[in-house]
Design an enzyme around this catalytic site. Structure first.
Site, PDB file in Angstrom:
ATOM      1  CD  GLU A  69      -2.864   1.493   2.059  1.00  0.00           C
ATOM      2  OE1 GLU A  69      -3.039   0.710   2.988  1.00  0.00           O
ATOM      3  OE2 GLU A  69      -3.669   2.389   1.733  1.00  0.00           O
ATOM      4  CG  ASP A  86      -3.204  -2.629   4.061  1.00  0.00           C
ATOM      5  OD1 ASP A  86      -2.455  -1.793   4.601  1.00  0.00           O
ATOM      6  OD2 ASP A  86      -4.381  -2.394   3.748  1.00  0.00           O
ATOM      7  CB  ILE A  88      -1.691  -0.428   9.541  1.00  0.00           C
ATOM      8  CG1 ILE A  88      -0.322  -0.347  10.215  1.00  0.00           C
ATOM      9  CG2 ILE A  88      -2.811  -0.384  10.589  1.00  0.00           C
ATOM     10  CD1 ILE A  88      -0.135   0.913  11.088  1.00  0.00           C
ATOM     11  CG  ASP A  89      -7.136  -3.500   6.082  1.00  0.00           C
ATOM     12  OD1 ASP A  89      -7.172  -2.685   5.141  1.00  0.00           O
ATOM     13  OD2 ASP A  89      -8.137  -4.092   6.511  1.00  0.00           O
ATOM     14  CB  THR A  91      -4.461   3.514   8.742  1.00  0.00           C
ATOM     15  OG1 THR A  91      -3.609   2.547   8.142  1.00  0.00           O
ATOM     16  CG2 THR A  91      -3.619   4.665   9.246  1.00  0.00           C
ATOM     17  CG  ASP A 213      -7.873  -2.408   1.086  1.00  0.00           C
ATOM     18  OD1 ASP A 213      -7.089  -2.006   1.957  1.00  0.00           O
ATOM     19  OD2 ASP A 213      -8.343  -1.678   0.192  1.00  0.00           O
TER      20      ASP A 213
HETATM   21  C1  IPD Z   1      -9.075   0.619   4.616  1.00  0.00           C
HETATM   22  C2  IPD Z   1      -9.828  -0.381   5.453  1.00  0.00           C
HETATM   23  C3  IPD Z   1     -11.294  -0.039   5.458  1.00  0.00           C
HETATM   24  C4  IPD Z   1     -11.867   0.036   4.091  1.00  0.00           C
HETATM   25  C5  IPD Z   1     -11.060   1.006   3.241  1.00  0.00           C
HETATM   26  C6  IPD Z   1      -9.594   0.611   3.229  1.00  0.00           C
HETATM   27  P1  IPD Z   1      -6.538   1.199   5.241  1.00  0.00           P
HETATM   28  O1  IPD Z   1      -7.701   0.285   4.569  1.00  0.00           O
HETATM   29  O2  IPD Z   1      -9.686  -1.679   4.973  1.00  0.00           O
HETATM   30  O3  IPD Z   1     -12.033  -1.020   6.133  1.00  0.00           O
HETATM   31  O4  IPD Z   1     -13.198   0.451   4.166  1.00  0.00           O
HETATM   32  O5  IPD Z   1     -11.551   0.995   1.926  1.00  0.00           O
HETATM   33  O6  IPD Z   1      -8.858   1.497   2.449  1.00  0.00           O
HETATM   34  O7  IPD Z   1      -6.512   2.494   4.493  1.00  0.00           O
HETATM   35  O8  IPD Z   1      -6.863   1.361   6.669  1.00  0.00           O
HETATM   36  O9  IPD Z   1      -5.346   0.358   4.969  1.00  0.00           O
HETATM   37 CA    CA Z   2      -6.197  -1.328   3.681  1.00  0.00          CA
HETATM   38 CA    CA Z   3      -3.164   0.292   5.063  1.00  0.00          CA
END
Ligand code: IPD
Ligand code: CA
Ligand code: CA
Length: 262
Positions: A69, A86, A88-89, A91, A213
C-alpha cells in the site's frame, strides 16, 4: 513451486514483528497525514511496518515481487511469486485507538492465492490460510457459519473513500439494515474477511478496495468453506476493488439485495 511452509513461517514472523511495533505504539497519540482524502490516513507506523515486512521478504526471497500500500517497492516489477501487503489495514482505527486493525500479508503464485496471513496484534489473533490447507485462528481450524437466511445474519461492509460511490453504498446499507439481523462497519477489510472465515459474521461486501485490502482475507474465507465473488457473483478480480464474501449459504440472498432484486 517451493514448499509453502517456508513462506508461511516468514509471513508469520513478519506479522509478529510488525504486531510488536503496533502494540507498543498503540494509543500513544499518533500524528497522521492525509492521502487521497480527509478519510484516507497514513501514520509513521504504516511506513515502518511496511519496511519491516519488505526487508524480511527481500532478504529471504529477493527474486519475488512485492505489491504494497505505501509504495516502498516497484509495483510493475512482476515475478511469478507476488507478495501483496497492507502493513496496517484499518489505519483510521489504529490512529483513533480503536482496537480493530491488522497486518495483512498474502502470497500469490501466478495470480492464484497461495497464502494469507491476517494478524490483529491488540487481540493477539493470528489468522492463517493456505491454499488447499484450510484456515486457522491461533492454530484452531476455522469454519464459516451455518446461518442460512439474512434475517439471522450479521453482515459487514465498509464505506468507500470515493464520494461519488457513497449514494450507491448508502442504498445498499439501507437495504441490508432492513433485511439483516445486524449490520456492521468494522473499519478493516482484512479483519472483516477474517471474521467471515471465523463464523463471526455471515457476509461482507465492499467496493472501492485495493488488492492489499483483500488479498489475504479472501483466501481465509475460501479455506474456511465460504464463497468469494465480485458484487455480480462473478470470479473475484483483486484489481476491480469489489468483493462479496459469505458463508456460501447467504451468498445468493446478498447478491439479490445488492442487485435490487430483493
Ligand atoms: C481501509 C480499510 C477499510 C476500508 C477502506 C480501506 P486502510 O484500509 O480496509 O475497512 O473500508 O476501503 O482502504 O486504508 O486502513 O489500509
Ligand atoms: Ca487497507
Ligand atoms: Ca493500510
Amino acid at each position: 513451486m517451493k514448499d509453502v511452509l517456508v513462506f508461511k513461517e516468514l509471513a508469520i514472523e513478519a506479522a509478529h514483528q510488525v504486531g510488536n511495533l503496533l502494540r507498543e505504539n498503540f494509543r500513544q497519540g499518533h500524528r497522521f497525514e492525509l492521502k487521497s482524502s480527509f478519510r484516507d490516513l497514513v501514520t509513521e507506523f504504516d511506513r515502518r511496518a511496511e519496511e519491516i515486512i519488505v526487508s524480511l521478504i527481500r532478504k529471504h526471497f529477493p527474486e519475488h515481487s512485492i505489491l504494497t500500500e505505501e509504495g516502498s517497492v516497484d509495483p510493475t516489477d512482476r515475478a511469478p511469486y507476488q507478495w501483496i501487503i497492507d502493513p496496517i489495514d484499518g489505519t483510521a482505527n489504529f490512529a483513533h485507538g480503536f482496537p480493530f486493525f491488522a497486518v495483512s500479508i498474502a502470497l500469490y503464485y501466478q495470480d492464484e492465492a497461495l497464502l494469507g496471513v491476517v494478524y490483529n496484534p491488540v487481540h493477539d489473533e493470528l489468522f492463517v490460510g493456505e491454499a488447499g490447507g484450510g484456515a486457522q485462528l491461533n492454530g484452531q481450524t476455522l469454519r464459516v457459519s451455518q446461518v442460512e437466511t439474512l434475517h439471522e445474519s450479521l453482515v459487514m461492509t465498509g464505506f468507500p473513500y470515493d464520494e461519488r460511490l457513497v449514494p450507491k453504498h448508502l442504498t445498499w446499507w439501507e437495504r441490508f439494515a432492513r433485511k439483516t439481523q445486524s449490520l456492521r462497519r468494522l473499519g478493516s477489510s482484512a479483519l472483516a474477511l477474517a471474521y467471515v472465515a471465523a463464523g463471526r459474521a455471515d457476509g461482507y461486501w465492499e467496493l472501492d478496495l485495493k488488492p492489499w485490502d483483500m488479498a489475504a482475507g479472501v483466501l481465509l474465507v475460501r479455506e474456511a468453506g465460504g464463497r468469494v465473488t465480485d458484487l455480480e457473483g462473478n470470479k473475484l478480480d483483486l484489481n476491480r476493488g469489489e468483493v462479496l464474501a459469505s458463508n456460501g449459504k447467504v451468498h445468493n440472498a446478498m447478491l439479490q439485495v445488492l442487485q435490487g432484486r430483493a
